[in-house]
Design a protein around this motif. Structure first.
Motif, mmCIF file in Angstrom:
data_model
loop_
_atom_site.group_PDB
_atom_site.id
_atom_site.type_symbol
_atom_site.label_atom_id
_atom_site.label_comp_id
_atom_site.label_asym_id
_atom_site.label_seq_id
_atom_site.Cartn_x
_atom_site.Cartn_y
_atom_site.Cartn_z
ATOM 1 N N ALA A 1 0.835 -1.202 0.000
ATOM 2 C CA ALA A 1 0.000 0.000 0.000
ATOM 3 C C ALA A 1 0.868 1.249 0.000
ATOM 4 N N PRO A 2 0.510 2.273 -0.758
ATOM 5 C CA PRO A 2 1.261 3.543 -0.708
ATOM 6 C C PRO A 2 1.240 4.119 0.702
ATOM 7 N N TYR A 3 2.315 4.777 1.069
ATOM 8 C CA TYR A 3 2.417 5.340 2.412
ATOM 9 C C TYR A 3 1.306 6.354 2.681
ATOM 10 N N SER A 4 0.866 7.063 1.668
ATOM 11 C CA SER A 4 -0.204 8.054 1.854
ATOM 12 C C SER A 4 -1.486 7.402 2.339
ATOM 13 N N GLU A 5 -1.752 6.170 1.915
ATOM 14 C CA GLU A 5 -2.947 5.474 2.372
ATOM 15 C C GLU A 5 -2.796 5.041 3.830
ATOM 16 N N VAL A 6 -1.589 4.673 4.222
ATOM 17 C CA VAL A 6 -1.350 4.337 5.633
ATOM 18 C C VAL A 6 -1.584 5.571 6.503
ATOM 19 N N VAL A 7 -1.147 6.729 6.038
ATOM 20 C CA VAL A 7 -1.364 7.978 6.776
ATOM 21 C C VAL A 7 -2.858 8.266 6.910
ATOM 22 N N ASP A 8 -3.624 8.032 5.843
ATOM 23 C CA ASP A 8 -5.070 8.283 5.883
ATOM 24 C C ASP A 8 -5.788 7.377 6.876
ATOM 25 N N LEU A 9 -5.174 6.255 7.218
ATOM 26 C CA LEU A 9 -5.788 5.318 8.161
ATOM 27 C C LEU A 9 -5.473 5.676 9.612
ATOM 28 N N ALA A 10 -4.631 6.663 9.850
ATOM 29 C CA ALA A 10 -4.078 6.932 11.180
ATOM 30 C C ALA A 10 -5.143 7.079 12.254
ATOM 31 N N ASP A 11 -6.236 7.780 11.966
ATOM 32 C CA ASP A 11 -7.234 8.029 12.998
ATOM 33 C C ASP A 11 -8.044 6.784 13.344
ATOM 34 N N ARG A 12 -7.864 5.691 12.604
ATOM 35 C CA ARG A 12 -8.571 4.433 12.902
ATOM 36 C C ARG A 12 -7.622 3.346 13.416
ATOM 37 N N MET A 13 -6.376 3.696 13.690
ATOM 38 C CA MET A 13 -5.417 2.722 14.202
ATOM 39 C C MET A 13 -5.539 2.579 15.710
ATOM 40 N N ASP A 14 -5.254 1.365 16.187
ATOM 41 C CA ASP A 14 -5.227 1.089 17.619
ATOM 42 C C ASP A 14 -3.801 1.343 18.120
ATOM 43 N N ARG A 15 -3.571 2.542 18.629
ATOM 44 C CA ARG A 15 -2.227 2.962 19.016
ATOM 45 C C ARG A 15 -1.629 2.051 20.082
ATOM 46 N N GLN A 16 -2.397 1.707 21.104
ATOM 47 C CA GLN A 16 -1.872 0.886 22.184
ATOM 48 C C GLN A 16 -1.528 -0.518 21.696
ATOM 49 N N GLN A 17 -2.336 -1.048 20.768
ATOM 50 C CA GLN A 17 -2.046 -2.369 20.221
ATOM 51 C C GLN A 17 -0.729 -2.353 19.447
ATOM 52 N N LEU A 18 -0.477 -1.280 18.724
ATOM 53 C CA LEU A 18 0.780 -1.159 17.990
ATOM 54 C C LEU A 18 1.969 -1.131 18.941
ATOM 55 N N ILE A 19 1.840 -0.408 20.037
ATOM 56 C CA ILE A 19 2.931 -0.344 21.023
ATOM 57 C C ILE A 19 3.195 -1.732 21.609
ATOM 58 N N ASP A 20 2.115 -2.464 21.909
ATOM 59 C CA ASP A 20 2.266 -3.815 22.461
ATOM 60 C C ASP A 20 2.990 -4.722 21.474
ATOM 61 N N TRP A 21 2.630 -4.621 20.198
ATOM 62 C CA TRP A 21 3.289 -5.460 19.192
ATOM 63 C C TRP A 21 4.759 -5.078 19.031
ATOM 64 N N ILE A 22 5.057 -3.790 19.043
ATOM 65 C CA ILE A 22 6.441 -3.348 18.906
ATOM 66 C C ILE A 22 7.298 -3.859 20.069
ATOM 67 N N SER A 23 6.723 -3.934 21.243
ATOM 68 C CA SER A 23 7.455 -4.370 22.437
ATOM 69 C C SER A 23 7.491 -5.882 22.586
ATOM 70 N N ASP A 24 6.715 -6.610 21.780
ATOM 71 C CA ASP A 24 6.626 -8.062 21.892
ATOM 72 C C ASP A 24 7.827 -8.707 21.197
ATOM 73 N N PRO A 25 8.675 -9.436 21.922
ATOM 74 C CA PRO A 25 9.852 -10.063 21.293
ATOM 75 C C PRO A 25 9.492 -11.154 20.301
ATOM 76 N N ARG A 26 8.248 -11.620 20.320
ATOM 77 C CA ARG A 26 7.841 -12.681 19.391
ATOM 78 C C ARG A 26 7.519 -12.144 17.998
ATOM 79 N N ILE A 27 7.364 -10.832 17.879
ATOM 80 C CA ILE A 27 7.059 -10.235 16.587
ATOM 81 C C ILE A 27 8.330 -10.155 15.753
ATOM 82 N N GLY A 28 8.270 -10.614 14.517
ATOM 83 C CA GLY A 28 9.428 -10.619 13.639
ATOM 84 C C GLY A 28 9.797 -9.226 13.148
ATOM 85 N N PRO A 29 10.993 -9.087 12.566
ATOM 86 C CA PRO A 29 11.471 -7.769 12.120
ATOM 87 C C PRO A 29 10.583 -7.113 11.066
ATOM 88 N N SER A 30 10.104 -7.884 10.101
ATOM 89 C CA SER A 30 9.306 -7.300 9.019
ATOM 90 C C SER A 30 8.041 -6.651 9.557
#
Length: 545
Positions: A187-216
């Motif tokens: 997806a173009p980055y501009s579309e990811v930006v347009d989705l920002a207000d519907r993202m689950d911010r706390q869920q993203l933080i949890d995934w970033i901190s989870d060692p089981r999540i792969g690099p990609s």
């Protein structure tokens, strides 16, 4: 079981299309994400028939391989009952059962996604079962069936499409989780930006901190957090940037020394490696981490990045490269950092011999002519076979396309450098059409130069702006044109001839690859000609149907 020639060519075409489609789909895609494979939607779109079918009769199996009739048409054929036709014409819509080569040991009633290409040869008047080439069936869970059935109703592009796939990131079904990630990756980055207000911010933080999540996937979640995060998230990312083994080393050394006196040496070395591994894990997505940090912090975050990754000569090569990737991303995709400020950061890298050649293409693409004299000095100081020389010449070739003082200075520099290393200058001229510098050549007064306000002559400027003034047009027989022609010296004429001599011909650029491709196709066709003596009879059978 043999493969007729016409079907072999059909599948070759399908594979070539798939490679081309995957390559074009990733243009301007999510900057730090790489799709691992075609998405399910892309696979369906590239097929002529696509169905969801249930397995009703597995292929015959035997413990004794000698019992198989490998030349038989029914070898490995499994029978499926069509449940839903996702793509196809009227003939395919009437399908009830199909036979497909499948050796999997799945239970009956398991659902599959099966795509196919139709052999529409000149001797076939209508679609028959034998003229359909089915691909390997893709097993689906019940959730997978529901997921695939919804794909056709999604918007082709945009944030609404990504909102659907966002719900399946880290899905319990690995197939759906991977497909959702791949959709974000293309997806173009501009579309990811347009989705920002519907993202689950706390869920993203949890995934970033989870060692089981792969690099990609961690790269994707960092990119998403950069679009929807808050100031406090910027502090969180800053703490990860500062999480460095060299900073932890004094405290770790004291702790390990204390453990060495009271415990076995093996436990000390294991703890030390665990600490190093944790640092590596947090820094393996450094490009996306720096980009997200700068997205949230803005220009105030640049001093930390410059001090830690650009000025520090002891920084690892991969870390400096990650910082450059993050700066390129912001230079092309966002307006969080002023272009002039990014260029100031890139100027720091010119003092690093290992990386100076890496940033020269960016300077040319963004039309920063303020460092022209410094690059010429780097060329003269560099070794004949060093990395810096050819990028500098390519930079000057782009600058020479500009009108006014910038073009004049570049022409003079090229003439000077050609006397020092004529082979390098000639080679750079020939290669510039294929390199990233080709995209940097713009018409005078157009492109990025319009956004830059500081003139070249200003000593304080970071970026120079080529002059937009053009000479007054004159007729070929006017006195002005005669005077202009008289001003050309013999040396200028000779240099112009050298420039034309070094430039590759358009006929060569287009004709050589085309001829090579035709020759390879001809050789391949000759090899296939005698591949199977039954090919002719097979074609006859298809024609009779």
């Amino acid at each position: 079981m043999f493969i007729p020639k016409h079907r072999l060519f059909l599948w070759m075409g399908f594979m070539m299309y798939s490679v081309w489609y995957a390559g074009t789909a990733n243009v301007n895609a999510c900057p730090f994400c790489s799709a691992t494979q075609q998405t399910i939607s892309e696979e369906i779109a590239s097929a002529e028939i696509s169905v969801i079918a249930k397995l009703i009769q597995p292929a015959a199996t035997s413990d004794d391989p000698t019992n198989f009739d490998l030349a038989g048409n029914d070898c490995g054929m499994a029978r499926f009952a069509v449940q839903n036709v996702l793509r196809g014409d009227e003939s395919s819509a009437a399908m009830e059962e199909i036979e497909v080569v499948y050796f999997g040991k799945d239970d009956k009633d398991r659902s599959f996604l099966i795509n196919a290409l139709v052999n529409k040869g000149p001797r076939i008047e209508k679609i028959a079962v034998s003229s359909i080439d089915w691909a390997t069936p893709l097993p689906l869970t019940e959730r997978g069936v529901h997921y695939v059935n919804q794909l056709a109703d999604l918007p082709k592009r945009g944030a609404d499409r990504l909102a659907f796939f966002q719900e399946h990131l880290e899905d319990e079904d690995p197939l759906l989780a991977q497909d959702a990630y791949d959709e974000f990756a293309i997806a173009p980055y501009s579309e990811v930006v347009d989705l920002a207000d519907r993202m689950d911010r706390q869920q993203l933080i949890d995934w970033i901190s989870d060692p089981r999540i792969g690099p990609s996937r961690r790269r994707l979640y960092l990119t998403m957090l950069g679009t929807c995060g808050t100031a406090s998230d910027g502090e969180l990312l800053e703490s990860q940037l500062l999480y460095d083994y060299q900073l932890l080393k004094p405290g770790v050394s004291v702790m390990l020394a204390a453990m060495a006196r009271t415990g076995p040496a093996m436990s000390v070395s294991i703890l030390d490696e665990l600490i190093r591994a944790d640092v590596r894990r947090k820094q393996q997505c450094l490009d996306a981490l720096i980009a997200a940090y700068l997205k949230l912090k803005g220009p105030t975050g640049l001093p930390l990045v410059e001090e830690k990754f650009l000025r520090n000569s002891e920084t690892e090569y991969s870390h400096t490269y990650a910082a450059l990737m993050a700066l390129r991303f912001h230079g092309e995709e966002t307006d969080v950092l002023p272009r002039e400020r990014i260029l100031e950061s890139l100027h720091l890298v010119l003092d690093n011999k290992q990386f100076a050649d890496q940033v020269v293409p960016d300077l040319a693409r963004w039309e920063d002519w303020s460092v022209m004299d410094k690059l010429v000095s780097l060329f003269k100081a560099g070794e004949k076979d060093g990395w810096i020389r050819q990028p500098v010449v390519s930079y000057l070739l782009v600058a020479a396309e500009q009108e006014g003082p910038v073009g004049d200075r570049a022409d003079a520099a090229l003439a000077d450098l050609e006397e020092i290393d004529p082979e390098c200058v000639t080679r750079a001229r020939r290669n510039s059409a294929f390199s990233m510098f080709a995209a940097a050549v713009t018409k005078s007064g157009e492109g990025l130069a319009k956004t830059l306000e500081k003139p070249v002559e200003a000593p304080q400027g970071v970026v120079g702006q080529p002059s937009l003034e053009k000479a007054a047009p004159s007729t070929p027989n006017s006195p002005e044109s005669a005077k202009t022609a008289a001003k050309m010296t013999s040396s200028e004429v000779q240099r112009s001839a050298k420039d034309n001599e070094g430039s590759p011909s358009q006929i060569i650029l287009i004709g050589v690859p085309l001829i090579a491709g035709l020759v390879l196709m001809g050789i391949f066709a000759l090899l296939l000609r005698g591949a199977d003596v039954r090919s002719g009879s097979a074609d006859t059978d298809v024609q009779n149907q």
